[in-house]
Design an enzyme around this catalytic site. Structure first.
Site, short mmCIF file in Angstrom:
data_model
loop_
_atom_site.label_atom_id
_atom_site.label_comp_id
_atom_site.label_asym_id
_atom_site.label_seq_id
_atom_site.Cartn_x
_atom_site.Cartn_y
_atom_site.Cartn_z
N HIS A 264 14.27 -80.60 -44.43
CA HIS A 264 15.02 -81.08 -43.27
C HIS A 264 16.52 -81.06 -43.56
O HIS A 264 17.31 -80.46 -42.83
CB HIS A 264 14.55 -82.49 -42.91
CG HIS A 264 15.24 -83.09 -41.73
ND1 HIS A 264 14.71 -83.08 -40.47
CD2 HIS A 264 16.44 -83.71 -41.62
CE1 HIS A 264 15.55 -83.66 -39.62
NE2 HIS A 264 16.61 -84.06 -40.30
N GLU A 265 16.90 -81.72 -44.66
CA GLU A 265 18.33 -81.82 -44.97
C GLU A 265 18.90 -80.45 -45.34
O GLU A 265 20.05 -80.16 -45.04
CB GLU A 265 18.58 -82.85 -46.08
CG GLU A 265 18.11 -84.28 -45.74
CD GLU A 265 18.66 -84.83 -44.43
OE1 GLU A 265 19.76 -84.40 -43.99
OE2 GLU A 265 17.98 -85.70 -43.82
N HIS A 268 19.97 -78.81 -42.19
CA HIS A 268 21.32 -79.23 -41.80
C HIS A 268 22.36 -78.50 -42.65
O HIS A 268 23.37 -78.02 -42.15
CB HIS A 268 21.49 -80.73 -42.03
CG HIS A 268 20.81 -81.61 -41.02
ND1 HIS A 268 21.11 -81.54 -39.68
CD2 HIS A 268 19.88 -82.59 -41.15
CE1 HIS A 268 20.38 -82.45 -39.02
NE2 HIS A 268 19.63 -83.10 -39.89
N GLU A 294 20.30 -81.07 -35.39
CA GLU A 294 18.91 -81.48 -35.60
C GLU A 294 17.96 -80.32 -35.30
O GLU A 294 16.89 -80.22 -35.89
CB GLU A 294 18.61 -82.71 -34.72
CG GLU A 294 17.50 -83.58 -35.22
CD GLU A 294 17.69 -84.13 -36.63
OE1 GLU A 294 18.84 -84.21 -37.12
OE2 GLU A 294 16.67 -84.48 -37.24
#
Ligand code: ZN
Length: 500
Positions: A264-265, A268, A294
């Site tokens: 997820h990170e 980003h 997101e």
């Protein structure tokens, strides 16, 4: 000649550098700083925020924007120069609404509130956080008044994160897909439960870290321009396109938080690493909105990271990293475990089908906090009631309820809807990527992610903040944000997994 534009660019670069320094102080506060540092750090952040605000809202900025605009007259809308002037003018318009003294008060309050929230959450003690949250809501109501709004005070909060989007827009988009989500979750609830046992066997933390890094390096996160650390609340932070860091929260008992949190990170971070070199060092050097940001994290975490194709390639590697845990488990059981749908309490651990319902609870509560319809004192009771009404389960305590997220302590009211919009956009962008590059799923199943990453670089990342999320989504997909692709994605995926 572009004398004035060059002067504007240098001036904005100084302000951008103050922003990046503040981000680094924040990164340090969340990753390294001893608890004793919090008061001095709050004062340092307040000084930086005040300096930044004074410099940006000075007459000089306004004059340079105007002069540079005249100088560039006729430059194409999407050019770096015209975009910088346009976005700086919009930022200035918004910043002018907040007096420097208010900005400084807000920065200090938020810096002080975060450690109080962290202690209250650890102790499951809402009463210890209540006065701080009351103060923060007061400040945000004051801020909404200063920023101005036409229909709802929440518009002023939302506009900071999704420029141009209103409370009514979010209401409509949420209402559009809420009934279908509730129906999908009910249908899944009628099927036999999937076992999560493969994920809860106990996993050495260092091996989790090594394996997670192997996965995100393969996805395309560039460690020459990034690093990974540990924090209570995982986040990605950038100080330039060449220094984009992520943090992770590890749990010995559960593989998912660290593994999928890292993907997820990294999603980003790959967005920030992909921003065009031509806009480096300017206020355009960042993702355009939280919702688009997101969309990138969710795309890599879920659409790629929880796909059968990804684990076709990744599972032998997982078995090699954790032979004792996975040698005897078939890949299908693992795939089903990482895609188990079950209403749960913690947003960051929610599955793809229930996730947006978590956001809908927060959206309703934030709106009511901003109008005063919901006093902070009633928050735990209201949270639990509304959560149960939508997800069918009641949080056992505030740690699993209204104390779980850092956002309100940091002053981020209006931020949560971006997570749900990001889910919608992740599917909308991915559907377009597949129309442009139909080989992507086969490549993912072979461990090759570069076609997808370069499609995202070209269509989304390189533009930084040049376009608003609405402009970008129209340019990329030819239509505004919609929930159709996300619902189709969920229905196909979970229909197959659960035999609906
Ligand atoms: Zn995120």
């Amino acid at each position: 000649m572009s004398v004035k534009f060059d002067e504007l660019r240098r001036h904005l670069a100084d302000i951008h550098n103050l922003d990046m320094a503040a981000s680094l102080l924040d990164w340090d506060q969340q990753v390294n700083m001893p608890p004793g540092g919090s008061e001095a750090r709050a004062a340092q952040q307040a000084t930086l925020a005040r300096l930044r605000h004074e410099m940006f809202t000075s007459d000089r900025t306004a004059r340079l924007i105007e002069e540079a605009g005249r100088e560039l007259d006729g430059a194409p809308f999407e050019s770096d120069a015209a975009s910088l002037v346009r976005v700086a003018a919009r930022d200035l318009e918004l910043a002018n609404r907040l007096p420097a003294a208010f900005v400084s008060r807000l920065a200090e309050a938020s810096s002080l509130a975060q450690p109080i929230w962290a202690r209250a959450r650890a102790a499951n003690d809402f009463a210890a956080f209540r006065p701080t949250l009351e103060r923060m809501v007061e400040l945000k109501v004051e801020e909404a008044g200063l920023r101005g709004y036409s229909d709802h005070p929440y518009d002023a909060m939302l506009g900071q994160y999704e420029p141009g989007m209103t409370t009514a827009d979010v209401d409509r988009i949420f209402e559009e897909h809420r009934p279908a989500l509730v129906a999908l979750i009910a249908a899944i609830g009628g099927k036999p439960e999937i076992s999560e046992a493969p994920l809860t066997q106990g996993f050495d933390l260092e091996r989790q870290r090594t394996f997670g890094i192997e996965m995100i390096r393969a996805l395309g996160y560039d460690f020459e321009r990034g690093r990974q650390d540990v924090s209570v609340h995982p986040f990605a932070s950038h100080f330039s396109r060449n220094d984009v860091r992520i943090t992770t929260r590890f749990e010995k008992e559960h593989l998912s938080p660290a593994l999928f949190g890292m993907m997820h990170e990294a999603g980003h971070a790959m967005y920030e690493q992909g921003v065009g070199a031509g806009i480096a060092g300017t206020p355009l050097e960042s993702g355009t909105s939280l919702g688009v940001h997101e969309s990138q994290s969710r795309l890599w975490e879920n659409i790629v990271g929880r796909s059968r194709g990804f684990w076709n390639w990744g599972y032998p590697r997982l078995v090699a990293a954790f032979p004792a845990q996975f040698a005897a488990i078939d890949p299908e059981s693992f795939y089903r475990a990482i895609n188990r749908v079950r209403p749960s309490y913690i947003r960051v651990e929610a599955d793809e089908a229930t996730y947006n319902l978590h956001i809908m609870v927060r959206f309703g509560i934030e709106k009511d906090l901003m109008t005063g319809a919901l006093p902070v004192a009633d928050l735990p009771k209201e949270w639990n009631g509304r959560f149960e009404a939508l997800l069918g389960v009641r949080p056992p305590d505030d740690r699993h309820g209204c104390l779980q997220d850092v956002h309100w302590s940091a002053g981020y009211i209006g931020y949560f809807p971006a997570y749900a919009l990001g889910n919608l956009l992740s599917a909308q962008y991915y559907a377009k990527a597949l129309r442009d590059q139909p080989s992507i799923p086969d490549e993912i199943a072979a461990g090759r992610f570069s076609t997808l990453l370069s499609w995202l670089n070209t269509n989304i990342h390189q533009h930084g903040r040049k376009f608003t999320s609405a402009e970008l989504t129209e340019r990329v997909t030819g239509e505004p944000i919609q929930s159709r692709d996300y619902l189709a994605y969920l229905t196909t995926k979970f229909g197959e997994i659960y035999g609906l």
